[in-house]
Design an enzyme around this catalytic site. Sequence first.
Site, short mmCIF file in Angstrom:
data_model
loop_
_atom_site.label_atom_id
_atom_site.label_comp_id
_atom_site.label_asym_id
_atom_site.label_seq_id
_atom_site.Cartn_x
_atom_site.Cartn_y
_atom_site.Cartn_z
CG ASN A 7 -1.82 1.16 1.34
OD1 ASN A 7 -1.39 2.30 1.14
ND2 ASN A 7 -3.08 0.92 1.63
CG ASP A 9 -3.01 4.72 0.89
OD1 ASP A 9 -3.03 4.53 -0.34
OD2 ASP A 9 -3.89 4.30 1.66
NE ARG A 18 7.96 20.97 4.19
CZ ARG A 18 9.26 21.29 4.23
NH1 ARG A 18 9.92 21.55 3.14
NH2 ARG A 18 9.88 21.33 5.39
CG HIS A 43 -8.07 4.25 0.90
ND1 HIS A 43 -8.31 4.06 2.24
CD2 HIS A 43 -9.26 4.66 0.38
CE1 HIS A 43 -9.58 4.33 2.51
NE2 HIS A 43 -10.17 4.72 1.39
NE ARG A 45 -9.22 8.65 4.03
CZ ARG A 45 -9.48 7.71 4.95
NH1 ARG A 45 -8.69 6.66 5.07
NH2 ARG A 45 -10.49 7.85 5.76
NE ARG A 49 -7.39 11.65 5.16
CZ ARG A 49 -7.82 10.97 6.23
NH1 ARG A 49 -6.99 10.21 6.92
NH2 ARG A 49 -9.07 11.06 6.61
CG HIS A 50 -3.32 9.35 1.32
ND1 HIS A 50 -4.17 8.64 0.52
CD2 HIS A 50 -3.52 8.88 2.59
CE1 HIS A 50 -4.87 7.80 1.25
NE2 HIS A 50 -4.51 7.90 2.52
CD GLU A 70 -7.16 -0.05 1.16
OE1 GLU A 70 -7.48 0.93 1.85
OE2 GLU A 70 -6.20 -0.76 1.41
CB THR A 100 -5.65 4.51 9.09
OG1 THR A 100 -5.60 3.44 8.15
CG2 THR A 100 -5.67 3.92 10.50
CB THR A 101 -9.55 1.70 6.98
OG1 THR A 101 -9.00 2.23 5.78
CG2 THR A 101 -10.90 1.09 6.70
CD GLU A 151 -7.30 -6.01 3.03
OE1 GLU A 151 -7.46 -5.63 1.85
OE2 GLU A 151 -6.66 -5.35 3.87
CG HIS A 189 -5.80 -1.75 9.07
ND1 HIS A 189 -5.35 -1.04 10.14
CD2 HIS A 189 -6.34 -0.85 8.22
CE1 HIS A 189 -5.64 0.25 9.96
NE2 HIS A 189 -6.23 0.39 8.80
N GLY A 190 -2.27 -2.81 9.89
CA GLY A 190 -1.40 -2.79 11.07
C GLY A 190 -0.34 -3.88 11.08
N GLY A 211 1.09 -1.59 4.30
CA GLY A 211 1.56 -0.26 3.90
C GLY A 211 2.52 0.37 4.87
N1 PXP Z 1 -6.01 -2.95 4.16
C1 PXP Z 1 -6.91 -1.94 4.23
C2 PXP Z 1 -8.32 -2.25 3.87
C3 PXP Z 1 -6.53 -0.65 4.63
O1 PXP Z 1 -7.45 0.33 4.70
C4 PXP Z 1 -5.17 -0.40 4.93
C5 PXP Z 1 -4.73 0.96 5.31
O2 PXP Z 1 -4.90 1.85 4.24
C6 PXP Z 1 -4.27 -1.47 4.83
C7 PXP Z 1 -4.71 -2.75 4.46
C8 PXP Z 1 -2.81 -1.31 5.13
O3 PXP Z 1 -2.67 -1.02 6.48
P1 PXP Z 1 -1.26 -0.59 7.04
O4 PXP Z 1 -0.89 0.70 6.36
O5 PXP Z 1 -1.50 -0.45 8.50
O6 PXP Z 1 -0.29 -1.69 6.69
#
Ligand code: PXP
Length: 239
Positions: A7, A9, A18, A43, A45, A49-50, A70, A100-101, A151, A189-190, A211
């Site tokens: 990811n 983002d 910047r 993603h 959004r 924002r990014h 995403e 974040t999500t 996911e 995620h995380g 990510g």
């Molecule tokens: N999967 C989904 C659905 C997410 O929204 C995100 C964060 O954008 C990620 C995976 C990746 O999460 P992380 O950046 O914490 O690795």
Amino acid sequence: MKKLSVNLDHIATLREARKENFPDPVQAAILCEIGGADGITVHLRQDRRHIKERDLELLRRTIKTELNLEMAPTKEMLNIALTYKPDWVTLVPESPEEVTTQGGLDLLKTYSVVKEVIDRLKDGGIKVSLFIEADKTQIEKAKELKAMAIEINTDLYTKDIKNRDKYLKEIKEASEYASSLSLLVRAGHGLNYHNIIPLLKIKEIEEFAIGFSIIARAVYVGLKEAVYEMKRLIIEGEK
Ligand code: PXP
């Protein structure tokens, strides 16, 4: 073999800090592919924002691996997806204030909206994944909605260290159940270079979406190396 989608983002977050034209997620994507990524995720959004449309457009024309967009299940995003045609769309819940999500989609509450978006994406030749919690009812709804993949949200597993074993068990059971319904299973995620290890033993998980930890490590070791290290962990951990 388990796949890794990186990811990007937070490459764009740095650029937007910047309002510059660098670092560029498109250049970053190429380094990720050289480092062994099997896919690139962004993603887009609603507040932009990014990641911007420009990134999506150029990534679509540039990368050689699978592009995963995403997005929230809205009309605006649906039109964007149908314009740029990523290989995959992962539908996620989105609220403007979140960093974040937060949490997976509630497919009971959003069923009809999600159904319309999935049907239109599939008509456009785009594969659909749904970001959900490790929950049987949500998995059954994903199947009913004819998504190709889910996911599983690993956020609580990564944050609530005291209850990690409980969450690991839930993720394992959810993966087995989804796979038994012929849904492709992803997780994300995380996740980082440590907490991913136990998940590598869950054979039903076919892909990880990662990510922040990779982009953060890239500050020290470079992006290609950071991706390579994660990919090597995934390959080794599966053995
Ligand atoms: N999967 C989904 C659905 C997410 O929204 C995100 C964060 O954008 C990620 C995976 C990746 O999460 P992380 O950046 O914490 O690795």
